[in-house]
Write a protein that holds these residues in place. Structure first.
Motif, short mmCIF file in Angstrom:
data_model
loop_
_atom_site.label_atom_id
_atom_site.label_comp_id
_atom_site.label_asym_id
_atom_site.label_seq_id
_atom_site.Cartn_x
_atom_site.Cartn_y
_atom_site.Cartn_z
N ARG A 146 -8.39 16.52 -12.53
CA ARG A 146 -7.96 16.43 -11.03
C ARG A 146 -8.74 15.20 -10.78
N TYR A 147 -8.39 14.07 -10.45
CA TYR A 147 -9.09 12.83 -9.72
C TYR A 147 -9.17 13.15 -8.25
N LEU A 148 -10.42 12.70 -7.72
CA LEU A 148 -10.42 12.47 -6.10
C LEU A 148 -11.20 11.14 -6.04
N PHE A 149 -10.74 10.47 -4.99
CA PHE A 149 -11.46 9.23 -4.75
C PHE A 149 -12.76 9.23 -4.18
N PHE A 150 -13.80 8.49 -4.66
CA PHE A 150 -14.88 8.43 -3.83
C PHE A 150 -15.55 7.10 -4.18
N PRO A 151 -15.08 6.02 -3.45
CA PRO A 151 -15.46 4.66 -3.63
C PRO A 151 -16.92 4.53 -2.83
N ARG A 152 -17.65 4.42 -3.59
CA ARG A 152 -19.01 4.20 -3.29
C ARG A 152 -19.45 3.17 -2.45
N SER A 153 -18.68 2.15 -2.27
CA SER A 153 -18.81 0.99 -1.23
C SER A 153 -18.56 1.41 0.04
N SER A 159 -13.12 -1.56 -3.43
CA SER A 159 -13.07 -0.54 -4.07
C SER A 159 -12.21 0.34 -3.38
N TYR A 160 -12.39 0.58 -1.93
CA TYR A 160 -11.69 1.62 -1.07
C TYR A 160 -10.26 1.05 -1.09
N PHE A 161 -9.89 -0.12 -0.91
CA PHE A 161 -8.62 -0.69 -0.87
C PHE A 161 -7.86 -0.60 -2.27
N LYS A 162 -8.87 -0.51 -3.24
CA LYS A 162 -7.91 -0.38 -4.57
C LYS A 162 -7.46 1.24 -4.75
N ALA A 163 -8.37 2.20 -4.19
CA ALA A 163 -8.01 3.38 -4.22
C ALA A 163 -6.75 3.63 -3.40
N VAL A 164 -6.71 3.24 -2.40
CA VAL A 164 -5.67 3.47 -1.41
C VAL A 164 -4.38 2.76 -1.93
N SER A 165 -4.38 1.71 -2.50
CA SER A 165 -3.35 0.99 -3.38
C SER A 165 -2.71 1.83 -4.51
N CYS A 190 -0.34 3.21 2.90
CA CYS A 190 0.50 4.38 3.18
C CYS A 190 -0.37 5.59 3.75
N ASP A 191 0.12 6.70 4.10
CA ASP A 191 -0.67 7.97 4.18
C ASP A 191 -1.35 8.25 3.07
N ASN A 192 -2.82 8.28 3.10
CA ASN A 192 -3.53 8.63 1.92
C ASN A 192 -4.62 9.50 2.28
N PRO A 193 -5.29 10.23 1.01
CA PRO A 193 -6.57 11.16 1.12
C PRO A 193 -7.67 10.54 1.16
N VAL A 194 -7.92 9.24 0.95
CA VAL A 194 -9.07 8.80 0.55
C VAL A 194 -10.15 8.93 1.32
#
Length: 249
Positions: A146-153, A159-165, A190-194
């Motif tokens: 189960r993946y959760l996003f953690f863009p370190r930057s 990296s954050y925008f890639k996660a949202v996309s 879109c609505d997202n949990p990042v």
């Protein structure tokens, strides 16, 4: 006579329970006076007399009964060689993950789930990409990832925008896998949990990725091969009782 003794013991139990609750309430009120912005989820007596456990989300600290002294760190039972703080935090992590809900994660499921692992990941992290390149090995071991996003930057970075996309893609799993192979996803929003996942990773003390949370709530920092991970989880299952928060849904 037995009935009289039983009734007396029951009454004493209620009195002690009320006293404990009253003491915890007094500690909470003292905390509010000294730290008015603090909003604890719970205040309970610790194993040490005069010291109380204060839980806030996935964080735990200790406070004196007058609310004046606050202690951060691990409480260890030296006799039993057990980290009492970590045991509490493990359950709190699972509770936080449960509140977020599996529907807010990108999930790769095996044919038959034997274990569950939560993985905080960064699209551009090298070892995160290595882990996902071996996703079939984890699934073959019966481990649901189960993946959760953690863009370190941090927020509003590449990296954050890639996660949202990836989250906003029609097929999230496919978009996730492509991004892990180095493809830059089409920019979407879109609505997202990042942001929520990033905040949760910080609350868990993440300082790198991947960060794995086992179904027992323990943290495994860094990349762990599938064969090693399943051994760790099987050992945990044998050694520890199930925490209060359910790891599997």
């Amino acid at each position: 006579m037995k009935r009289i003794v039983s009734a007396a013991l029951l009454g004493l139990g209620w009195m002690l329970s009320g006293a404990v609750q009253a003491d915890a309430k007094a500690v909470e009120e003292a905390l509010k006076q000294n730290l008015p912005t603090l909003k604890p989820d719970s205040v309970q007596p610790s194993p040490i007399p005069g010291l109380y456990e204060v839980m806030m989300g996935a964080k735990l600290f200790y406070v004196s009964e007058d609310g004046r002294y606050l202690i951060q760190g691990s409480m260890v039972d030296v006799k039993d060689r057990k980290d009492l703080t970590e045991a509490k935090l493990a359950g709190a992590r699972l509770t936080s993950l449960d509140k977020m809900g599996v529907g807010q994660m990108i999930v790769f499921k095996p044919k038959a789930t034997k274990h569950v692992a939560y993985v905080f990941t960064d699209i551009d992290c090298g070892y995160c990409r290595k882990l996902h390149s071996e996703i079939d090995q984890y699934l073959a071991q019966g481990i649901e990832i189960r993946y959760l996003f953690f863009p370190r930057s941090g927020p509003n970075t590449e990296s954050y925008f890639k996660a949202v996309s990836v989250w906003c893609a029609k097929d999230r799993n496919a978009a996730f896998t492509k991004a892990k192979k180095g493809d830059t996803p089409d920019r979407k929003d879109c609505d997202n949990p990042v942001d929520e996942q990033l905040a949760l990773g910080n609350a868990f003390g993440a300082n790198g990725t991947p960060m794995i949370i086992t179904e027992k709530g323990d943290i495994l920092p860094g990349y762990v091969p599938a064969a090693q991970l399943v051994k760790i989880m099987e050992q945990q299952a044998a050694d520890q009782p199930e925490p209060q928060a359910a790891a599997k849904k």
